[in-house]
Scaffold this motif. Structure first.
Motif, short mmCIF file in Angstrom:
data_model
loop_
_atom_site.label_atom_id
_atom_site.label_comp_id
_atom_site.label_asym_id
_atom_site.label_seq_id
_atom_site.Cartn_x
_atom_site.Cartn_y
_atom_site.Cartn_z
N MET A 298 0.85 -1.32 0.03
CA MET A 298 -0.04 0.09 -0.02
C MET A 298 0.77 1.01 0.00
SD MET A 298 -3.23 -1.14 1.27
CE MET A 298 -3.69 0.00 2.54
N LEU A 299 0.35 2.26 -0.44
CA LEU A 299 1.24 3.62 -0.14
C LEU A 299 0.22 4.69 0.01
CD1 LEU A 299 4.03 5.00 -1.45
CD2 LEU A 299 2.53 6.19 -2.70
N ILE A 300 0.51 5.53 0.96
CA ILE A 300 -0.35 6.78 1.13
C ILE A 300 0.39 7.87 1.22
CG2 ILE A 300 -0.28 6.27 3.62
CD1 ILE A 300 -3.13 6.94 3.79
N TYR A 301 0.10 9.06 0.54
CA TYR A 301 0.89 10.09 0.28
C TYR A 301 0.06 11.33 0.58
CZ TYR A 301 2.13 13.45 -3.48
OH TYR A 301 2.67 14.49 -4.26
N GLY A 302 0.93 12.42 0.94
CA GLY A 302 -0.15 13.63 1.07
C GLY A 302 1.04 14.83 1.68
N ILE B 277 1.76 11.19 -10.33
CA ILE B 277 1.78 9.99 -9.28
C ILE B 277 0.95 9.02 -9.82
CG2 ILE B 277 0.51 11.20 -7.52
CD1 ILE B 277 2.91 9.70 -5.50
N ALA B 295 -6.59 19.34 4.05
CA ALA B 295 -5.33 18.51 3.85
C ALA B 295 -4.68 18.82 2.49
CB ALA B 295 -5.99 16.87 3.75
N GLY B 296 -5.21 19.27 1.34
CA GLY B 296 -4.51 19.24 0.33
C GLY B 296 -4.60 17.87 -0.40
N PRO B 297 -3.68 17.90 -1.39
CA PRO B 297 -3.72 16.64 -2.44
C PRO B 297 -3.18 15.37 -1.43
CG PRO B 297 -2.10 17.94 -2.80
CD PRO B 297 -2.51 18.63 -1.97
N MET B 298 -4.07 14.04 -1.79
CA MET B 298 -3.49 12.79 -1.02
C MET B 298 -3.78 11.89 -2.11
SD MET B 298 -4.15 13.71 2.57
CE MET B 298 -4.83 12.09 3.07
N LEU B 299 -2.98 10.47 -1.99
CA LEU B 299 -3.16 9.51 -2.63
C LEU B 299 -3.00 8.43 -1.93
CD1 LEU B 299 -2.62 8.74 -6.17
CD2 LEU B 299 -0.89 7.54 -5.09
N ILE B 300 -3.86 7.41 -2.25
CA ILE B 300 -3.94 6.02 -1.63
C ILE B 300 -3.82 5.12 -2.68
CG2 ILE B 300 -6.25 6.22 -1.03
CD1 ILE B 300 -5.66 4.78 1.84
N TYR B 301 -2.93 4.20 -2.52
CA TYR B 301 -2.72 3.22 -3.51
C TYR B 301 -2.68 1.78 -2.89
CZ TYR B 301 0.90 0.40 -6.30
OH TYR B 301 1.47 -0.42 -6.89
N GLY B 302 -3.10 0.78 -3.71
CA GLY B 302 -2.85 -0.68 -2.99
C GLY B 302 -3.95 -1.67 -3.78
N ASN B 303 -3.91 -2.84 -3.28
CA ASN B 303 -4.51 -3.90 -4.18
C ASN B 303 -6.19 -3.62 -4.22
OD1 ASN B 303 -2.71 -6.16 -5.15
ND2 ASN B 303 -2.25 -6.53 -2.84
#
Lengths: 428, 428
Positions: A298-302, B277, B295-303
């Motif tokens: 998983m990746l979480i970014y901000g 990204i 919060a501004g920009p966020m990204l969440i990534y995974g399966n």
């Protein structure tokens, strides 16, 4: 239903953001929670100083110079600590918990050093400490580890937790400037303090890693057990070589579970594959790559800093406290943890130094490493005029950290090097 | 404290994963929650079929062919619905809620079509519906929107919510193969169904967007109000041109809040900047880019799929239910939402077609668009033998969607094109 009364200590960058968001989202939050949130009291060092930027959000009468008026007011259900510092906040939190208040804090240093005691008091008093904002500001990494991944054994974390360092490294890379220039740019932009030591030394990232590690190791990890190295020695040359090798340099907070069940915890500059998703995290942003045995990667970014991004997480914690959601993961009595000492960690390494261009020098260096069991994966030596100093870059195969450290020490003593070598660990 | 008793309906890929995780993490979860979790009853279509793969995790006697034995058992506090289908699960959930049970489900289709009724019943009965696993499997996107970003007005979401489409598009790009070949690869790998329509048409992503939009728009959004276009017409040529233009093609679920407070919601293939990204999210992975005003920009990534990744989120929801954490954001009575119809959305567009290479053809095409108020940002026409058909690629400046659609329709009728044009919207 009567309003939920909270008291705040501190009203700087983060505190002002909290007041503004609570004001702006008042109706929305009231509709969600079925009750309003009232900031009943705010303790600040100088209550008489005019604070026009927040008077639109809160009654000027709530300010006090006396923290006891927040902590000892039994009509206040929650202490929001956004003052900063290390030891005084510990006292406030402990006292607030003992008086039956929950605590929301953005204070990683206090939790890193006094967390054991604070969480223990919270358990005894049946209260909760919420600290989402203390790690990576807006990014809900604490919630993800406490709740979203509760079904997982976390096996790996690679995280960019210090926005100051990430900004400096990005500037060095993209603008081709030296560390000193990039640091000054960061200071001008407000991304670095006048004294940047806490950030650039990696200490701040280590505090945050210690807080995260509590959750996924179920153990108290003293900060001084986390190997920590800063970014101060990274040079423009390292950036150029990293690009050439298809890497990017990031200050990483790393946690890896070994097959034997021990934790490898460390903070240092690392080379990571340039096309990995973590390498795309540039500028002042933060991110965490987390691998769970069920969820996978998983990746979480901000945003990892700033008034509103931090306040966003403080207010999310206030909402949790109002709802009565009790964190469990990371809050339970801690087990003892087995750590892998940095000396035993086996990694690939980037080594850059400057040698006098005399016949056989490269052969002597590679055989120096070879005799110590370190095999060399690649060498780069740009052409130079005969007799002139030339940079040499070696990439090693995996070797135990201590063996590499000792070999570099000995190599310096041999007298072949014109400059102490720079060594950057490589994370695949 | 007595064990928490749950009942399950369905024991396929996800259900087996849930049983395995509950078994594997039994001690850890018990320590966190202060009580055990017991799978008291599992309703399946054929209870007599041997299920050796789960007998190590659960007593074979818990299986029943009768869903009423799960729903009507008052000692069971929670229904975990992992059976699939659309209408039958609605009945089970409603009945379980009326009998005082909470519900955990991974079923996006049922919630997309019957969510209004199900959430309404939950509110009336004071129960909760947890559905983290229904969108993007392992990724805690629901939790992030419900809790982590609760202090924010979400202003923008760009999400890759269908792993099948993302895998197909990645294969087309990296292997240079046609849609049909990539689809077959996806089917062989288990990333696409024998009948892939629900995925490749964008419908599945639209179901998920409807569920997410409930939370951040605070409104019920019927799926059929979401403009939806699939990936079936994307070609190998489009992939090559996208690379040339520094874009990458992704099936995106999009939500944007206009300055007037209306929501632009849609699902379609889109070109996005190759170095963004979100463009790094390849293969079968899912991700959501979310922008909040604080919060501004966020990204969440995974399966976004798979037995364990999905089960990871189901178990996280089970833990929430045991703890009694009640979701509030997205569960409240819904407001009415104002939507921006796709016709009025103004975007840049990529347009590819094939024309007969006769003198003046490009001029006639660009003036066709110009007369309709669409200005052309760039044109690519590879050199071809005179008189041979040649591909032409246009990139338009921003223009209202309907104007572009109508212009393309009219252009087809003019008789200059040898192939119906492909149009892909560009998201900056």
């Amino acid at each position: 239903m009567a309003s939920f009364r909270l008291g705040m200590i501190g009203c700087g960058t983060v505190g002002s953001g909290v007041l503004e968001i609570l004001h702006r989202r008042r109706d929305a939050l009231k509709r969600l929670l079925g009750r309003g949130i009232e900031v009943a009291r705010i303790a600040v060092r100088d209550p008489d100083r005019p604070r026009h930027q927040v008077y639109g959000f809160v009654d000027p009468d709530v300010f006090t110079g006396n923290v006891a008026r927040v902590i000892e007011d039994d009509s206040i259900e929650l202490l929001v600590e956004v003052a900063g510092g290390v030891d005084a906040p510990r006292d406030w939190m402990v006292e607030a918990l003992r008086r039956g208040k929950d605590v929301v804090t953005a204070n990683k240093a206090t939790l890193a050093f006094h967390g054991e005691e604070i969480f223990q008091v919270a358990r005894e008093c049946g209260r909760s400490v919420y600290y989402e904002a203390s790690v990576a500001a807006a990014i809900p990494i604490i919630e993800m580890l406490q709740n979203g991944l509760v079904a997982n054994q976390v096996t790996r974390v690679l995280a960019i937790l210090n926005g100051t360092c990430n900004y400096i490294l990005t500037r060095m890379e993209l603008d081709g400037v030296d560390y000193g220039v990039a640091l000054r740019q960061a200071q001008e932009k407000g991304f670095a303090e006048a004294d940047p030591t806490l950030d650039v030394s990696g200490e701040d990232a280590a505090h945050k890693l210690a807080l995260l590690a509590r959750i996924f190791t179920h153990s108290y990890v003293p900060v001084d057990r986390i190997f920590t190295e800063g970014i101060q020695r990274i040079s423009r040359e390292d950036m150029a070589f990293a690009e050439d090798l298809r890497y990017r340099i990031k200050l990483l907070a790393i946690a890896k579970l070994s097959e034997e069940g021990a934790w490898d915890l460390r903070v240092h500059p690392a080379m990571i594959a340039r096309d990995s998703i973590l390498a795309q995290v540039q500028e002042e942003y933060n991110a965490a790559y987390v691998k769970g045995d069920a969820a996978g990667p998983m990746l979480i970014y901000g945003n990892g800093a700033g008034s509103f991004p931090t306040a966003s997480s403080v207010v999310a914690d206030i909402v949790r406290a109002v709802k009565g959601d009790r964190p469990v993961n990371g809050e339970e009595p801690q087990e003892s943890v087995q750590l892998v000492p940095i000396e035993n960690v086996s990694l690939r390494n980037y080594i850059r130094t400057i040698v006098l261009d005399v016949p056989g020098v490269l052969g002597r260096i590679t055989s120096h490493f070879g005799m110590r069991g370190i095999s060399i994966a690649s060498i780069r030596q740009p052409e130079a005029k005969v007799g002139q100093p030339v940079p040499v870059v070696l990439v090693t195969h995996k070797a135990p950290d201590k063996v590499v450290t000792d070999s570099l020490c000995e190599l310096e003593r041999v007298g072949l090097l014109l400059e102490p070598p720079t060594r950057i660990r490589i994370e695949e």
